[in-house]
Design a protein around this motif. Structure first.
Motif, mmCIF file in Angstrom:
data_model
loop_
_atom_site.group_PDB
_atom_site.id
_atom_site.type_symbol
_atom_site.label_atom_id
_atom_site.label_comp_id
_atom_site.label_asym_id
_atom_site.label_seq_id
_atom_site.Cartn_x
_atom_site.Cartn_y
_atom_site.Cartn_z
ATOM 1 N N GLU A 75 -0.296 -1.033 6.199
ATOM 2 C CA GLU A 75 0.047 -0.790 7.600
ATOM 3 C C GLU A 75 -1.204 -0.710 8.471
ATOM 4 O O GLU A 75 -1.168 -1.052 9.653
ATOM 5 C CB GLU A 75 0.841 0.511 7.698
ATOM 6 N N SER A 76 -2.323 -0.265 7.886
ATOM 7 C CA SER A 76 -3.554 -0.056 8.646
ATOM 8 C C SER A 76 -4.740 -0.708 7.942
ATOM 9 O O SER A 76 -4.820 -0.718 6.711
ATOM 10 C CB SER A 76 -3.824 1.447 8.786
ATOM 11 N N SER A 77 -5.664 -1.223 8.726
ATOM 12 C CA SER A 77 -6.876 -1.823 8.158
ATOM 13 C C SER A 77 -7.794 -0.767 7.554
ATOM 14 O O SER A 77 -8.762 -1.104 6.867
ATOM 15 C CB SER A 77 -7.637 -2.609 9.242
ATOM 16 N N PHE A 78 -7.522 0.511 7.827
ATOM 17 C CA PHE A 78 -8.320 1.593 7.266
ATOM 18 C C PHE A 78 -7.819 2.043 5.889
ATOM 19 O O PHE A 78 -8.400 2.945 5.284
ATOM 20 C CB PHE A 78 -8.329 2.802 8.217
ATOM 21 N N ALA A 79 -6.755 1.444 5.398
ATOM 22 C CA ALA A 79 -6.236 1.818 4.076
ATOM 23 C C ALA A 79 -7.319 1.574 3.026
ATOM 24 O O ALA A 79 -7.853 0.465 2.926
ATOM 25 C CB ALA A 79 -4.997 0.998 3.748
ATOM 26 N N GLN A 122 -6.003 -9.631 2.124
ATOM 27 C CA GLN A 122 -5.556 -8.490 2.915
ATOM 28 C C GLN A 122 -4.504 -8.941 3.920
ATOM 29 O O GLN A 122 -4.668 -9.961 4.591
ATOM 30 C CB GLN A 122 -6.730 -7.855 3.666
ATOM 31 N N LEU A 132 -1.825 -7.245 7.000
ATOM 32 C CA LEU A 132 -1.367 -6.105 7.777
ATOM 33 C C LEU A 132 0.089 -6.318 8.162
ATOM 34 O O LEU A 132 0.490 -7.423 8.537
ATOM 35 C CB LEU A 132 -2.227 -5.912 9.023
ATOM 36 N N ALA A 136 5.223 -0.557 8.051
ATOM 37 C CA ALA A 136 5.392 0.392 6.954
ATOM 38 C C ALA A 136 6.676 0.083 6.187
ATOM 39 O O ALA A 136 7.614 -0.508 6.736
ATOM 40 C CB ALA A 136 5.440 1.814 7.503
ATOM 41 N N ASP A 168 0.835 -1.198 0.000
ATOM 42 C CA ASP A 168 0.000 0.000 0.000
ATOM 43 C C ASP A 168 0.866 1.243 0.000
ATOM 44 O O ASP A 168 1.488 1.585 0.997
ATOM 45 C CB ASP A 168 -0.908 0.014 1.233
#
Length: 309
Positions: A31-35, A46, A48, A51, A7
Protein backbone atom coordinates in the motif's frame (compact mmCIF):
# COMPACT_ATOMS: atom_id res chain seq x y z
CA UNK A 1 9.24 -19.36 -10.99
CA UNK A 2 7.65 -16.00 -10.13
CA UNK A 3 5.70 -15.28 -6.95
CA UNK A 4 3.59 -12.24 -6.07
CA UNK A 5 3.43 -11.47 -2.33
CA UNK A 6 1.00 -9.07 -0.71
CA UNK A 7 2.57 -6.91 1.99
CA UNK A 8 1.16 -8.24 5.27
CA UNK A 9 3.61 -6.05 7.25
CA UNK A 10 5.27 -8.63 9.54
CA UNK A 11 5.01 -11.95 7.66
CA UNK A 12 5.67 -10.61 4.16
CA UNK A 13 9.35 -9.82 4.77
CA UNK A 14 10.00 -13.36 6.03
CA UNK A 15 8.19 -14.81 3.00
CA UNK A 16 10.21 -12.71 0.55
CA UNK A 17 13.53 -13.57 2.20
CA UNK A 18 12.71 -17.28 2.31
CA UNK A 19 11.76 -17.49 -1.37
CA UNK A 20 14.48 -15.11 -2.57
CA UNK A 21 17.21 -17.20 -0.96
CA UNK A 22 15.91 -20.17 -2.94
CA UNK A 23 16.35 -18.26 -6.20
CA UNK A 24 12.66 -17.54 -6.71
CA UNK A 25 11.81 -14.14 -8.19
CA UNK A 26 9.43 -12.32 -5.84
CA UNK A 27 7.34 -9.25 -6.56
CA UNK A 28 5.58 -7.39 -3.75
CA UNK A 29 2.30 -5.47 -3.77
CA UNK A 30 2.21 -2.89 -0.97
CA UNK A 31 0.00 0.00 0.00
CA UNK A 32 2.93 2.34 0.73
CA UNK A 33 6.38 2.83 -0.78
CA UNK A 34 7.69 2.97 2.80
CA UNK A 35 6.81 -0.69 3.43
CA UNK A 36 10.09 -2.32 4.61
CA UNK A 37 9.56 -5.43 2.47
CA UNK A 38 9.79 -3.36 -0.74
CA UNK A 39 13.40 -2.57 0.16
CA UNK A 40 14.54 -6.15 0.68
CA UNK A 41 17.34 -7.29 -1.62
CA UNK A 42 15.10 -10.22 -2.56
CA UNK A 43 12.20 -8.06 -3.80
CA UNK A 44 12.64 -8.07 -7.58
CA UNK A 45 9.54 -6.02 -8.50
CA UNK A 46 7.62 -3.37 -6.58
CA UNK A 47 3.92 -2.61 -7.02
CA UNK A 48 1.80 -0.04 -5.20
CA UNK A 49 -1.89 -0.69 -4.75
CA UNK A 50 -4.84 -0.61 -2.36
CA UNK A 51 -4.89 -2.34 1.01
CA UNK A 52 -6.25 -5.92 1.12
CA UNK A 53 -9.45 -4.79 2.83
CA UNK A 54 -10.16 -2.23 0.06
CA UNK A 55 -12.61 -2.91 -2.75
CA UNK A 56 -10.02 -2.45 -5.48
CA UNK A 57 -7.50 -4.91 -4.08
CA UNK A 58 -8.56 -8.00 -6.06
CA UNK A 59 -8.68 -6.00 -9.30
CA UNK A 60 -5.16 -4.67 -8.63
CA UNK A 61 -3.80 -8.18 -8.06
CA UNK A 62 -5.42 -9.54 -11.22
CA UNK A 63 -4.06 -6.62 -13.23
CA UNK A 64 -0.50 -7.34 -12.06
CA UNK A 65 -0.87 -11.03 -12.85
CA UNK A 66 -2.11 -10.29 -16.36
CA UNK A 67 0.64 -7.76 -17.08
CA UNK A 68 3.65 -9.31 -15.41
CA UNK A 69 3.25 -13.08 -15.22
CA UNK A 70 3.36 -14.97 -18.47
CA UNK A 71 0.99 -17.68 -17.28
CA UNK A 72 -0.99 -18.05 -14.11
CA UNK A 73 -0.89 -21.75 -13.39
CA UNK A 74 -2.28 -22.32 -9.90
CA UNK A 75 -3.44 -20.41 -6.85
CA UNK A 76 -2.97 -22.58 -3.72
CA UNK A 77 -5.63 -21.54 -1.24
CA UNK A 78 -8.57 -23.20 0.45
CA UNK A 79 -11.90 -22.53 -1.22
CA UNK A 80 -13.56 -19.26 -0.22
CA UNK A 81 -16.41 -20.85 1.72
CA UNK A 82 -14.02 -22.68 4.07
CA UNK A 83 -11.85 -19.59 4.53
CA UNK A 84 -14.94 -17.68 5.64
CA UNK A 85 -15.90 -20.47 8.03
CA UNK A 86 -12.42 -20.60 9.55
CA UNK A 87 -12.34 -16.81 10.00
CA UNK A 88 -15.75 -16.80 11.74
CA UNK A 89 -15.15 -17.20 15.48
CA UNK A 90 -18.69 -18.37 16.14
CA UNK A 91 -18.30 -21.19 13.64
CA UNK A 92 -14.84 -22.16 14.91
CA UNK A 93 -16.16 -22.48 18.46
CA UNK A 94 -19.00 -24.69 17.22
CA UNK A 95 -16.35 -26.69 15.36
CA UNK A 96 -14.29 -26.97 18.54
CA UNK A 97 -17.27 -28.25 20.50
CA UNK A 98 -17.93 -30.95 17.90
CA UNK A 99 -14.24 -31.92 17.81
CA UNK A 100 -13.82 -32.04 21.59
CA UNK A 101 -11.41 -29.08 21.67
CA UNK A 102 -11.72 -26.81 24.76
CA UNK A 103 -12.76 -23.19 24.20
CA UNK A 104 -13.67 -20.24 26.46
CA UNK A 105 -17.29 -19.73 27.46
CA UNK A 106 -18.70 -17.31 24.90
CA UNK A 107 -22.03 -15.58 24.27
CA UNK A 108 -23.24 -13.95 21.05
CA UNK A 109 -25.59 -11.04 21.85
CA UNK A 110 -28.47 -10.05 19.57
CA UNK A 111 -28.55 -6.48 20.92
CA UNK A 112 -26.92 -4.21 23.49
CA UNK A 113 -29.64 -5.11 25.98
CA UNK A 114 -29.04 -8.80 25.28
CA UNK A 115 -25.29 -8.30 25.79
CA UNK A 116 -25.83 -6.78 29.22
CA UNK A 117 -28.21 -9.56 30.21
CA UNK A 118 -26.10 -12.45 28.95
CA UNK A 119 -22.90 -11.08 30.47
CA UNK A 120 -24.21 -12.51 33.73
CA UNK A 121 -23.31 -15.95 32.35
CA UNK A 122 -19.61 -15.03 32.47
CA UNK A 123 -17.13 -13.96 35.13
CA UNK A 124 -15.27 -10.65 34.91
CA UNK A 125 -13.10 -9.47 33.33
CA UNK A 126 -14.98 -10.05 30.06
CA UNK A 127 -13.31 -9.96 26.66
CA UNK A 128 -15.19 -8.14 23.88
CA UNK A 129 -14.18 -9.04 20.33
CA UNK A 130 -15.64 -9.24 16.81
CA UNK A 131 -17.07 -12.52 15.55
CA UNK A 132 -15.03 -12.14 12.36
CA UNK A 133 -11.48 -11.00 11.70
CA UNK A 134 -11.28 -7.21 11.58
CA UNK A 135 -8.44 -4.88 10.65
CA UNK A 136 -6.71 -2.96 13.46
CA UNK A 137 -7.08 -3.17 17.24
CA UNK A 138 -10.00 -5.50 17.80
CA UNK A 139 -10.24 -6.45 21.48
CA UNK A 140 -11.69 -4.60 24.45
CA UNK A 141 -12.03 -5.58 28.12
CA UNK A 142 -14.72 -4.84 30.70
CA UNK A 143 -13.63 -5.35 34.30
CA UNK A 144 -17.07 -5.01 35.91
CA UNK A 145 -20.83 -4.93 35.14
CA UNK A 146 -20.76 -1.16 35.64
CA UNK A 147 -18.06 -0.76 32.98
CA UNK A 148 -19.53 -3.09 30.35
CA UNK A 149 -22.29 -0.89 28.80
CA UNK A 150 -20.01 2.04 27.96
CA UNK A 151 -17.14 -0.15 26.73
CA UNK A 152 -19.41 -2.30 24.56
CA UNK A 153 -21.32 0.66 23.08
CA UNK A 154 -18.14 2.63 22.34
CA UNK A 155 -16.52 -0.40 20.66
CA UNK A 156 -19.55 -0.86 18.41
CA UNK A 157 -19.49 2.81 17.42
CA UNK A 158 -15.74 2.86 16.74
CA UNK A 159 -15.77 -0.26 14.57
CA UNK A 160 -19.16 0.19 12.93
CA UNK A 161 -20.73 -2.95 14.38
CA UNK A 162 -24.47 -3.18 13.87
CA UNK A 163 -27.29 -5.54 14.76
CA UNK A 164 -26.18 -8.31 12.37
CA UNK A 165 -22.52 -8.39 13.45
CA UNK A 166 -22.38 -7.39 17.11
CA UNK A 167 -19.21 -8.30 19.06
CA UNK A 168 -19.22 -11.43 21.17
CA UNK A 169 -18.54 -11.61 24.91
CA UNK A 170 -16.00 -14.14 26.07
CA UNK A 171 -14.54 -15.51 29.27
CA UNK A 172 -11.01 -14.21 29.91
CA UNK A 173 -8.46 -17.03 29.98
CA UNK A 174 -5.54 -16.32 32.34
CA UNK A 175 -2.25 -17.72 31.13
CA UNK A 176 -0.25 -17.27 27.93
CA UNK A 177 -0.81 -17.58 24.20
CA UNK A 178 0.25 -20.57 22.12
CA UNK A 179 0.07 -21.19 18.40
CA UNK A 180 -0.31 -24.32 16.29
CA UNK A 181 0.84 -23.79 12.71
CA UNK A 182 0.44 -26.15 9.80
CA UNK A 183 0.70 -26.65 6.07
CA UNK A 184 -1.96 -29.01 4.76
CA UNK A 185 -2.09 -30.67 1.36
CA UNK A 186 -5.66 -31.55 0.37
CA UNK A 187 -6.80 -32.42 3.89
CA UNK A 188 -3.55 -34.02 5.06
CA UNK A 189 -1.06 -32.31 7.42
CA UNK A 190 2.45 -32.03 5.98
CA UNK A 191 4.24 -29.49 8.18
CA UNK A 192 3.66 -28.86 11.88
CA UNK A 193 5.09 -26.13 14.12
CA UNK A 194 4.21 -24.73 17.56
CA UNK A 195 5.22 -21.74 19.64
CA UNK A 196 4.38 -20.14 22.96
CA UNK A 197 4.31 -16.43 23.56
CA UNK A 198 6.82 -15.01 25.99
CA UNK A 199 5.64 -11.39 25.68
CA UNK A 200 2.57 -9.89 24.04
CA UNK A 201 1.34 -6.40 23.21
CA UNK A 202 -0.79 -5.70 25.17
CA UNK A 203 0.23 -8.14 27.95
CA UNK A 204 -3.39 -9.20 28.46
CA UNK A 205 -3.38 -10.71 24.96
CA UNK A 206 -2.32 -9.35 21.58
CA UNK A 207 0.45 -9.69 19.00
CA UNK A 208 3.68 -11.48 19.88
CA UNK A 209 6.70 -9.35 20.74
CA UNK A 210 8.71 -12.41 21.82
CA UNK A 211 7.88 -16.07 21.25
CA UNK A 212 9.63 -19.42 21.63
CA UNK A 213 9.33 -22.62 19.61
CA UNK A 214 8.19 -25.68 21.56
CA UNK A 215 6.27 -28.92 21.10
CA UNK A 216 3.26 -30.21 23.01
CA UNK A 217 1.40 -33.40 21.95
CA UNK A 218 -1.94 -32.15 23.26
CA UNK A 219 -1.66 -28.84 21.40
CA UNK A 220 -0.83 -30.77 18.24
CA UNK A 221 -3.84 -33.03 18.78
CA UNK A 222 -6.22 -30.09 19.15
CA UNK A 223 -4.84 -28.23 16.13
CA UNK A 224 -4.95 -31.29 13.89
CA UNK A 225 -8.51 -32.13 14.97
CA UNK A 226 -9.74 -28.69 13.94
CA UNK A 227 -7.96 -28.46 10.59
CA UNK A 228 -8.78 -32.08 9.76
CA UNK A 229 -12.46 -31.36 10.33
CA UNK A 230 -12.22 -28.52 7.78
CA UNK A 231 -10.35 -30.75 5.29
CA UNK A 232 -7.87 -27.90 5.09
CA UNK A 233 -5.52 -27.08 2.22
CA UNK A 234 -2.70 -24.55 2.50
CA UNK A 235 -1.32 -22.79 5.57
CA UNK A 236 -3.20 -21.90 8.75
CA UNK A 237 -2.61 -20.87 12.34
CA UNK A 238 -4.77 -22.10 15.21
CA UNK A 239 -4.42 -19.78 18.19
CA UNK A 240 -4.85 -20.98 21.78
CA UNK A 241 -4.26 -19.76 25.31
CA UNK A 242 -2.85 -22.15 27.90
CA UNK A 243 -5.14 -21.75 30.87
CA UNK A 244 -3.17 -21.30 34.11
CA UNK A 245 -6.14 -22.70 36.10
CA UNK A 246 -6.36 -26.20 34.57
CA UNK A 247 -3.22 -26.14 32.35
CA UNK A 248 -5.24 -26.99 29.24
CA UNK A 249 -5.25 -25.21 25.89
CA UNK A 250 -8.34 -23.11 25.03
CA UNK A 251 -9.13 -22.21 21.43
CA UNK A 252 -9.08 -18.52 20.53
CA UNK A 253 -9.41 -18.52 16.75
CA UNK A 254 -8.25 -19.92 13.43
CA UNK A 255 -6.27 -17.63 11.12
CA UNK A 256 -6.62 -18.97 7.55
CA UNK A 257 -3.52 -17.18 6.27
CA UNK A 258 0.19 -16.62 6.82
CA UNK A 259 0.69 -15.41 10.41
CA UNK A 260 2.61 -12.47 11.84
CA UNK A 261 5.14 -14.59 13.76
CA UNK A 262 6.30 -16.53 10.67
CA UNK A 263 9.90 -15.40 11.32
CA UNK A 264 10.14 -17.73 14.31
CA UNK A 265 9.11 -20.79 12.28
CA UNK A 266 11.72 -19.90 9.66
CA UNK A 267 14.41 -19.45 12.33
CA UNK A 268 13.48 -22.85 13.81
CA UNK A 269 13.87 -24.56 10.44
CA UNK A 270 10.30 -24.77 9.08
CA UNK A 271 10.19 -23.05 5.70
CA UNK A 272 6.45 -22.70 5.19
CA UNK A 273 6.70 -20.30 2.18
CA UNK A 274 9.02 -22.56 0.18
CA UNK A 275 7.05 -25.68 1.11
CA UNK A 276 3.89 -23.98 -0.09
CA UNK A 277 5.66 -23.24 -3.39
CA UNK A 278 6.47 -26.94 -3.64
CA UNK A 279 2.77 -27.69 -3.24
CA UNK A 280 1.93 -25.13 -5.95
CA UNK A 281 4.27 -27.00 -8.29
CA UNK A 282 2.36 -30.21 -7.65
CA UNK A 283 4.95 -31.95 -5.46
CA UNK A 284 3.72 -34.30 -2.75
CA UNK A 285 5.32 -33.40 0.58
CA UNK A 286 6.34 -35.91 3.23
CA UNK A 287 5.04 -35.25 6.75
CA UNK A 288 7.45 -33.50 9.13
CA UNK A 289 7.21 -32.05 12.62
CA UNK A 290 10.99 -31.74 12.88
CA UNK A 291 12.18 -28.30 13.97
CA UNK A 292 14.46 -26.70 16.56
CA UNK A 293 12.82 -26.31 19.98
CA UNK A 294 13.50 -23.47 22.44
CA UNK A 295 14.34 -20.94 19.70
CA UNK A 296 13.29 -17.41 20.68
CA UNK A 297 12.46 -14.61 18.29
CA UNK A 298 11.89 -10.95 19.23
CA UNK A 299 9.85 -8.29 17.42
CA UNK A 300 11.03 -5.05 19.13
CA UNK A 301 9.25 -2.82 16.59
CA UNK A 302 5.91 -3.88 18.09
CA UNK A 303 7.04 -2.58 21.48
CA UNK A 304 8.23 0.69 19.92
CA UNK A 305 4.86 1.14 18.21
CA UNK A 306 3.00 0.58 21.45
CA UNK A 307 5.22 2.90 23.48
CA UNK A 308 5.56 0.21 26.15
CA UNK A 309 8.88 -0.40 27.99
Amino acid sequence: MKILVNDGVRPSLGVVRSLGRKGIRVGVLAESSFAPVLHSRYCTRQYLGPAPESEGFVAAVLDILRRELETLTRVEIMDEAKIRLAADKRHTHELASAAGVPAPRTVYPASLRDALARAAELEYPIVIKPCRETHGETVRYASSPAELPAVYRRFCEEKGFFQDNLPMLQEFIPGYGCGFFALYQHGVPKRIFMHRRIRENPPSGGVSTCAESFFDPRLKEYGVRLLDSLKWHGVAMVEFRRDSRDHDFKLMEINPRVWGSLDLALAAGVDFPYDLCQVIQGKQLEYSEDYHRAIRFHWPIELVRSGRP
